[in-house]
Design an enzyme around this catalytic site. Structure first.
Site, mmCIF file in Angstrom:
data_model
loop_
_atom_site.group_PDB
_atom_site.id
_atom_site.type_symbol
_atom_site.label_atom_id
_atom_site.label_comp_id
_atom_site.label_asym_id
_atom_site.label_seq_id
_atom_site.Cartn_x
_atom_site.Cartn_y
_atom_site.Cartn_z
ATOM 1 N N GLU A 87 133.536 56.722 -57.123
ATOM 2 C CA GLU A 87 134.195 57.615 -58.092
ATOM 3 C C GLU A 87 135.570 57.090 -58.530
ATOM 4 O O GLU A 87 136.558 57.826 -58.550
ATOM 5 C CB GLU A 87 134.275 59.035 -57.510
ATOM 6 C CG GLU A 87 132.882 59.564 -57.168
ATOM 7 C CD GLU A 87 132.857 60.871 -56.364
ATOM 8 O OE1 GLU A 87 133.922 61.434 -56.088
ATOM 9 O OE2 GLU A 87 131.748 61.316 -56.008
ATOM 10 N N ASN A 98 129.679 53.324 -57.324
ATOM 11 C CA ASN A 98 128.932 54.579 -57.206
ATOM 12 C C ASN A 98 129.703 55.706 -57.887
ATOM 13 O O ASN A 98 130.902 55.866 -57.656
ATOM 14 C CB ASN A 98 128.748 54.911 -55.715
ATOM 15 C CG ASN A 98 127.760 56.031 -55.463
ATOM 16 O OD1 ASN A 98 126.643 55.994 -55.984
ATOM 17 N ND2 ASN A 98 128.142 57.033 -54.687
ATOM 18 N N HIS A 146 123.802 63.967 -59.708
ATOM 19 C CA HIS A 146 123.997 65.412 -59.465
ATOM 20 C C HIS A 146 123.811 66.133 -60.804
ATOM 21 O O HIS A 146 124.726 66.174 -61.625
ATOM 22 C CB HIS A 146 125.399 65.690 -58.916
ATOM 23 C CG HIS A 146 125.629 65.113 -57.558
ATOM 24 N ND1 HIS A 146 124.983 65.582 -56.432
ATOM 25 C CD2 HIS A 146 126.436 64.102 -57.134
ATOM 26 C CE1 HIS A 146 125.377 64.889 -55.375
ATOM 27 N NE2 HIS A 146 126.259 63.977 -55.772
ATOM 28 N N GLU A 192 122.443 59.976 -55.062
ATOM 29 C CA GLU A 192 122.785 61.321 -54.540
ATOM 30 C C GLU A 192 122.097 62.409 -55.367
ATOM 31 O O GLU A 192 122.715 63.411 -55.736
ATOM 32 C CB GLU A 192 124.301 61.546 -54.613
ATOM 33 C CG GLU A 192 125.138 60.498 -53.906
ATOM 34 C CD GLU A 192 126.636 60.809 -53.903
ATOM 35 O OE1 GLU A 192 127.031 61.949 -54.238
ATOM 36 O OE2 GLU A 192 127.409 59.902 -53.558
ATOM 37 N N ASP A 220 120.472 65.555 -56.809
ATOM 38 C CA ASP A 220 120.066 66.952 -56.648
ATOM 39 C C ASP A 220 120.179 67.626 -58.010
ATOM 40 O O ASP A 220 120.878 67.135 -58.891
ATOM 41 C CB ASP A 220 120.833 67.706 -55.542
ATOM 42 C CG ASP A 220 122.339 67.575 -55.591
ATOM 43 O OD1 ASP A 220 122.897 67.323 -56.679
ATOM 44 O OD2 ASP A 220 122.990 67.767 -54.541
HETATM 45 O O1 9MR Z 1 127.907 66.424 -49.386
HETATM 46 C C1 9MR Z 1 129.226 66.113 -49.005
HETATM 47 C C2 9MR Z 1 129.889 67.352 -48.445
HETATM 48 O O2 9MR Z 1 129.288 67.746 -47.219
HETATM 49 C C3 9MR Z 1 131.378 67.108 -48.247
HETATM 50 O O3 9MR Z 1 132.014 68.319 -47.866
HETATM 51 C C4 9MR Z 1 131.982 66.568 -49.545
HETATM 52 C C5 9MR Z 1 133.473 66.305 -49.392
HETATM 53 O O4 9MR Z 1 134.023 65.849 -50.567
HETATM 54 O O5 9MR Z 1 131.323 65.378 -49.907
HETATM 55 C C6 9MR Z 1 129.976 65.588 -50.218
HETATM 56 O O6 9MR Z 1 129.356 64.405 -50.667
HETATM 57 C C7 9MR Z 1 129.874 63.854 -51.884
HETATM 58 C C8 9MR Z 1 129.659 62.361 -51.809
HETATM 59 O O7 9MR Z 1 130.233 61.843 -50.647
HETATM 60 C C9 9MR Z 1 130.218 61.670 -53.040
HETATM 61 N N1 9MR Z 1 129.695 62.233 -54.263
HETATM 62 C C10 9MR Z 1 129.745 63.694 -54.360
HETATM 63 C C11 9MR Z 1 129.130 64.334 -53.141
HETATM 64 C C12 9MR Z 1 129.112 65.844 -53.279
HETATM 65 O O8 9MR Z 1 130.402 66.340 -53.330
#
Ligand code: 9MR
Length: 359
Positions: A169, A210, A246, A275, A277
């Site tokens: 990101e 990513n 997402h 990722e 969903d």
């Molecule tokens: O799914 C993850 C969640 O459990 C955490 O609290 C969160 C913290 O920022 O991160 C989520 O995963 C993220 C991923 O690492 C990067 N892309 C976005 C995902 C969803 O927020």
């Protein structure tokens, strides 16, 4: 009328029915698209890794979660336990316990592991963000800390991770480099450095960019495309574009997903959905679940259509443990299985798409 004697096929089917205790498992469909074939077996035939993010608490506590994670997927990603705050909670003190547990699980189940993630602006250890904020960590020191973090982490998993999300990101929603501590302190060269350091630590791992909102051809994905082109021209080992995926059914399906994959492929890079969903406003209903299934289908199909699209990972596979309801109020139901591990239309659609012959 005398009943006809059972032919061998019918007798075998009857025996199978008695053995299995249910008629529905005796299928007339050919083996290649049988409904009980796990996703990973179908994906194998397409030369694709099908993955899921894994929640380590659920993996430890929930046997059904573990069973399905092992049965359906050929790749796993740590949802949280490889992030910097998890692996270096105190400066200089590494803790890979949870991450190693996932790697062991994957090994036992013949799964590949995606590494997530080395450089991000979130889930940084408190000692790091506090040190930068109060000036006790200056730019020179921060660069050394980043180098050590990448080197230690990638070496720790050397040979066990097939794809690393090296930077996560790094562009904002205006397609500008994100105004993170990395950019502020180190300037844009931190990106090339991160890839070079990761490559030196494990030359066998494929190294990925990513991000989210990069599914279709848009300003953000184009910023990635230009960056990747430039870095590769300089010999920086940027080898993959990770597209998070997402999605939300209230927005239209992103345009030109396949074209987007293909332009990265044309640079000689791999691509991956990392990722996926597809969330919706709750409550779910049949129409929403059908629309959701269609979004999943289109992403999977785009990946199957592009040779260098090498993995397709969902961000958790069950609504029981999804991050969505905690972040998007009133939304959820984003995954392939529901809260009680029943398959949803999205699962069936992904399965059928993977099972289809012509790609
Ligand atoms: O799914 C993850 C969640 O459990 C955490 O609290 C969160 C913290 O920022 O991160 C989520 O995963 C993220 C991923 O690492 C990067 N892309 C976005 C995902 C969803 O927020």
């Amino acid at each position: 009328m005398t009943p006809r004697p059972l032919g061998p096929a019918t007798a075998a089917a009857l025996a199978a029915m008695l053995l299995l205790g249910t008629a529905s498992t005796v299928s007339a469909q050919p083996a290649h698209d049988r409904g009980d074939t796990p996703l990973r077996a179908l994906a194998d035939r397409q030369d694709l890794r099908i993955g899921t993010a894994v929640d380590m608490n659920a993996l430890a506590d929930d046997e059904q979660y573990r069973t399905i994670a092992a049965r359906e997927f050929s790749s796993v990603t740590a949802e949280n336990v490889m992030k910097w705050e998890a692996v270096e909670p105190q400066q200089g003190v590494n803790d890979f316990t949870q991450a190693d547990a996932l790697v062991d699980f994957a090994h036992r189940n013949k799964q590949a592991v995606r590494g997530h993630t080395l450089v991000w602006h979130n889930q940084l250890p408190a000692w790091l963000t506090a040190g930068v904020a109060d000036g006790s960590i200056d730019a020179t020191e921060l660069r050394r800390i980043l180098h050590d973090h990448i080197t230690t982490t990638v070496k720790h998993f050397k040979g066990k991770i097939y794809q690393w999300d090296v930077v996560n990101e790094i562009f904002d929603d205006n397609a500008q480099l994100r105004d993170s501590i990395w950019l502020q302190q180190l300037g844009p060269s931190y990106i090339a450095d991160a890839f070079r350091w990761a490559h030196a630590a494990d030359p066998g791992a494929k190294l990925f960019l990513n991000d989210y909102n990069t599914e279709g051809v848009n300003a953000k994905s184009t910023a990635y495309y230009e960056l990747a082109k430039e870095l590769r021209a300089q010999g920086v080992p940027v080898q993959g574009m990770g597209i998070q995926g997402h999605l939300d059914i209230q927005y239209g399906f992103p345009g030109d997903v396949q074209d987007n994959l293909e332009r990265f492929s044309a640079l000689g890079m791999q691509t991956a959905f990392t990722e996926v969903d597809v969330r919706m406003d709750l409550p779910a209903d049949d129409a929403k679940l059908t629309r959701q299934a269609d979004d999943y289908r289109r992403l999977v199909q785009a990946c199957l259509n592009v040779r260098r699209c090498t993995s397709f990972t969902v961000w958790g596979y069950t609504d029981k443990y999804s991050w969505i309801p905690g972040v998007f109020t009133g939304q959820g139901a984003a995954n392939l299985f529901d809260e009680v591990f029943a398959v949803k239309p999205a699962y069936t659609t992904v399965r059928d798409t993977l099972a289809a012959r012509e790609h």
